[in-house]
Design an enzyme around this catalytic site. Structure first.
Site, short mmCIF file in Angstrom:
data_model
loop_
_atom_site.label_atom_id
_atom_site.label_comp_id
_atom_site.label_asym_id
_atom_site.label_seq_id
_atom_site.Cartn_x
_atom_site.Cartn_y
_atom_site.Cartn_z
N CYS A 162 -93.97 -58.93 73.47
CA CYS A 162 -94.58 -57.74 74.07
C CYS A 162 -95.87 -58.09 74.81
O CYS A 162 -96.12 -57.53 75.89
CB CYS A 162 -94.78 -56.63 73.05
SG CYS A 162 -95.94 -56.97 71.72
N HIS A 219 -97.94 -53.94 68.56
CA HIS A 219 -97.05 -53.79 69.71
C HIS A 219 -97.86 -53.21 70.86
O HIS A 219 -98.80 -52.44 70.65
CB HIS A 219 -95.88 -52.88 69.37
CG HIS A 219 -94.87 -52.77 70.48
ND1 HIS A 219 -94.21 -53.88 70.99
CD2 HIS A 219 -94.43 -51.72 71.20
CE1 HIS A 219 -93.39 -53.48 71.96
NE2 HIS A 219 -93.51 -52.18 72.11
N HIS A 262 -92.09 -51.95 77.98
CA HIS A 262 -92.48 -52.78 76.83
C HIS A 262 -91.36 -53.73 76.47
O HIS A 262 -90.29 -53.72 77.08
CB HIS A 262 -92.85 -51.89 75.63
CG HIS A 262 -91.71 -51.10 75.08
ND1 HIS A 262 -91.46 -50.99 73.74
CD2 HIS A 262 -90.73 -50.38 75.68
CE1 HIS A 262 -90.40 -50.23 73.52
NE2 HIS A 262 -89.94 -49.85 74.69
#
Length: 146
Positions: free
Chosen positions: A37, A104, A116
């Site tokens: 990510c 994240h 993402h």
């Protein structure tokens, strides 16, 4: 063949040899520290905004050890926290998914969508649904976009 990081061994060998091919942003295989990510966020800002972000060392499964890599480093990368109500295209979204730490990150790309790369999935655009909104711990904006 698959690696323990969710990607293919070929991708890891190319990365370890110092080669990293330019890839499309979307549809990438997940490979820890190569196509994860944060790698996605770095590439998005470079490609879409011309902003170079630092590549922070991130220990695999830092989130299981309670480490807050994103919270510890977003200011060093040139970001400032902004109010959620001021969310706009290009803002970073820091989230806790599947745990209690912020582990994240994605980018709000407008029209209630964000981009993402989740572990075990291809990089993608998704609806910034209530599920993701409830897991967002901070909305950040790069200083050059203020």
């Amino acid at each position: 063949s698959q690696s323990r990081y969710g990607g293919n061994i070929y991708g890891e060998i190319k990365w370890l040899s110092g080669e990293k091919e330019e890839q499309p942003l979307y549809g990438r295989q997940y490979i820890w520290h190569v196509n994860d990510c944060y790698s996605f966020v770095r590439d998005w800002y470079r490609i879409e905004r011309g902003i170079e972000l630092p590549d922070f060392h991130r220990k695999y499964e830092f989130w299981l050890q309670g480490k807050e890599m994103y919270l510890e480093n977003f200011m060093k990368a040139g970001f400032v926290e902004v109010d959620r109500d001021s969310l706009r295209e290009g803002d970073g979204l820091l989230m806790h998914i599947g745990g209690s730490v912020t582990a994240h990150a994605g980018i709000y790309i407008g029209d209630n969508l964000f981009a993402h790369h989740l572990n075990g999935r291809l990089s993608s655009k998704d609806i910034y649904s209530q599920y993701y909104q409830e897991r967002t711990t901070k909305v950040v904006r790069h200083r050059s976009l203020l």
